[in-house]
Design a protein around this motif. Structure first.
Motif, mmCIF file in Angstrom:
data_model
loop_
_atom_site.group_PDB
_atom_site.id
_atom_site.type_symbol
_atom_site.label_atom_id
_atom_site.label_comp_id
_atom_site.label_asym_id
_atom_site.label_seq_id
_atom_site.Cartn_x
_atom_site.Cartn_y
_atom_site.Cartn_z
ATOM 1 N N GLN A 52 40.825 49.303 46.861
ATOM 2 C CA GLN A 52 41.844 48.306 46.542
ATOM 3 C C GLN A 52 41.515 47.990 44.774
ATOM 4 O O GLN A 52 41.715 48.123 44.308
ATOM 5 C CB GLN A 52 42.318 47.769 47.341
ATOM 6 N N LEU A 53 40.199 47.181 45.253
ATOM 7 C CA LEU A 53 39.997 46.339 44.499
ATOM 8 C C LEU A 53 39.557 47.466 43.294
ATOM 9 O O LEU A 53 39.189 46.957 41.057
ATOM 10 C CB LEU A 53 38.160 46.126 44.342
ATOM 11 N N LYS A 54 39.271 48.533 42.987
ATOM 12 C CA LYS A 54 38.621 49.238 42.089
ATOM 13 C C LYS A 54 40.139 49.717 41.687
ATOM 14 O O LYS A 54 39.685 49.897 40.153
ATOM 15 C CB LYS A 54 37.952 50.785 42.084
ATOM 16 N N SER A 55 41.228 50.020 41.795
ATOM 17 C CA SER A 55 42.268 50.323 41.617
ATOM 18 C C SER A 55 42.759 48.755 40.712
ATOM 19 O O SER A 55 43.720 49.188 39.095
ATOM 20 C CB SER A 55 42.925 50.380 43.017
ATOM 21 N N ILE A 56 43.103 47.821 41.121
ATOM 22 C CA ILE A 56 43.637 46.897 40.806
ATOM 23 C C ILE A 56 42.501 46.640 39.541
ATOM 24 O O ILE A 56 42.963 46.775 37.650
ATOM 25 C CB ILE A 56 42.735 45.569 41.501
ATOM 26 N N LEU A 57 41.402 46.610 39.133
ATOM 27 C CA LEU A 57 40.093 46.862 38.134
ATOM 28 C C LEU A 57 40.384 48.078 36.984
ATOM 29 O O LEU A 57 40.961 47.552 34.926
ATOM 30 C CB LEU A 57 38.903 46.980 38.446
ATOM 31 N N LYS A 58 41.035 49.437 36.953
ATOM 32 C CA LYS A 58 41.221 49.856 36.375
ATOM 33 C C LYS A 58 42.475 49.593 35.590
ATOM 34 O O LYS A 58 42.733 50.029 35.110
ATOM 35 C CB LYS A 58 41.696 51.354 37.555
ATOM 36 N N LYS A 59 43.439 49.066 36.477
ATOM 37 C CA LYS A 59 45.164 48.568 35.703
ATOM 38 C C LYS A 59 44.888 47.233 34.460
ATOM 39 O O LYS A 59 45.580 47.414 33.442
ATOM 40 C CB LYS A 59 45.962 47.541 37.077
ATOM 41 N N LYS A 84 29.691 46.847 37.402
ATOM 42 C CA LYS A 84 29.682 45.016 37.403
ATOM 43 C C LYS A 84 30.249 44.417 37.481
ATOM 44 O O LYS A 84 30.586 44.987 36.090
ATOM 45 C CB LYS A 84 28.560 45.361 37.671
ATOM 46 N N VAL A 85 30.631 43.318 37.577
ATOM 47 C CA VAL A 85 32.332 42.339 37.216
ATOM 48 C C VAL A 85 31.869 41.278 38.228
ATOM 49 O O VAL A 85 31.216 41.425 39.255
ATOM 50 C CB VAL A 85 33.466 42.710 36.829
ATOM 51 N N LEU A 86 32.543 40.480 37.579
ATOM 52 C CA LEU A 86 31.494 38.398 38.083
ATOM 53 C C LEU A 86 33.447 37.796 38.372
ATOM 54 O O LEU A 86 33.909 38.022 37.200
ATOM 55 C CB LEU A 86 30.982 38.309 37.150
ATOM 56 N N ILE A 87 33.701 37.197 39.299
ATOM 57 C CA ILE A 87 34.732 37.670 39.408
ATOM 58 C C ILE A 87 35.082 35.710 39.568
ATOM 59 O O ILE A 87 33.759 35.174 40.731
ATOM 60 C CB ILE A 87 36.021 37.690 40.224
ATOM 61 N N ASP A 88 35.285 34.835 39.298
ATOM 62 C CA ASP A 88 35.333 33.272 39.317
ATOM 63 C C ASP A 88 37.070 33.552 39.295
ATOM 64 O O ASP A 88 38.192 33.442 38.430
ATOM 65 C CB ASP A 88 35.330 32.637 37.514
ATOM 66 N N LEU A 89 37.415 33.283 40.859
ATOM 67 C CA LEU A 89 38.813 33.161 41.545
ATOM 68 C C LEU A 89 39.066 31.424 41.336
ATOM 69 O O LEU A 89 40.783 31.283 40.546
ATOM 70 C CB LEU A 89 39.204 33.273 42.641
ATOM 71 N N GLN A 90 38.099 30.735 40.736
ATOM 72 C CA GLN A 90 38.547 29.047 40.511
ATOM 73 C C GLN A 90 39.081 28.980 39.313
ATOM 74 O O GLN A 90 40.364 28.801 38.761
ATOM 75 C CB GLN A 90 37.450 27.892 40.467
ATOM 76 N N ASN A 91 38.333 29.869 38.217
ATOM 77 C CA ASN A 91 39.383 30.160 36.471
ATOM 78 C C ASN A 91 40.102 30.743 36.407
ATOM 79 O O ASN A 91 40.291 31.246 35.286
ATOM 80 C CB ASN A 91 37.466 30.131 35.960
ATOM 81 N N GLU A 92 39.960 31.507 37.196
ATOM 82 C CA GLU A 92 40.913 33.225 37.004
ATOM 83 C C GLU A 92 40.144 33.224 35.718
ATOM 84 O O GLU A 92 41.365 34.080 35.178
ATOM 85 C CB GLU A 92 42.728 32.909 36.709
ATOM 86 N N THR A 93 38.856 34.060 35.753
ATOM 87 C CA THR A 93 38.237 34.856 34.900
ATOM 88 C C THR A 93 37.520 35.515 35.433
ATOM 89 O O THR A 93 37.200 36.005 37.072
ATOM 90 C CB THR A 93 37.825 33.759 34.209
ATOM 91 N N LEU A 94 37.660 36.816 34.725
ATOM 92 C CA LEU A 94 36.503 38.067 34.977
ATOM 93 C C LEU A 94 35.834 38.684 33.586
ATOM 94 O O LEU A 94 35.555 38.833 32.970
ATOM 95 C CB LEU A 94 37.513 39.449 35.287
#
Length: 75
Positions: free
Chosen positions: A12-19, A26-36
């Motif tokens: 599911q995450l790969k699908s979201i990232l593909k979009k 490797k990615v770093l997702i910061d949910l607080q700052n809403e950044t990738l």
């Protein structure tokens, strides 16, 4: 700290990232700052240490042989 994910979550995450046109391993997702943040695909020391435990002794010996041969060629 790394946490293991189940296979369905990874898909599911790969699908979201593909979009988002992100194909890096490797990615770093910061949910607080809403950044990738896209991480370099180069292996860090932690990755190497983790991978070292997954090699068979035979494969580890082959890799050491390759490293030693490369060092001799570089000299």
């Amino acid at each position: 700290m790394a946490k293991k994910m189940d296979h369905e979550t990874v898909i599911q995450l790969k699908s979201i990232l593909k979009k988002l046109n992100v194909s890096n391993q490797k990615v770093l997702i910061d949910l607080q700052n809403e950044t990738l943040e896209i991480q370099e695909d180069d292996m860090g020391i932690e990755d190497l240490l983790e991978a070292a435990g997954t090699l068979s002794q035979e494969r580890a010996n082959e890799l050491m042989s390759d490293v030693n041969r490369a060092r001799k060629e570089w000299d």
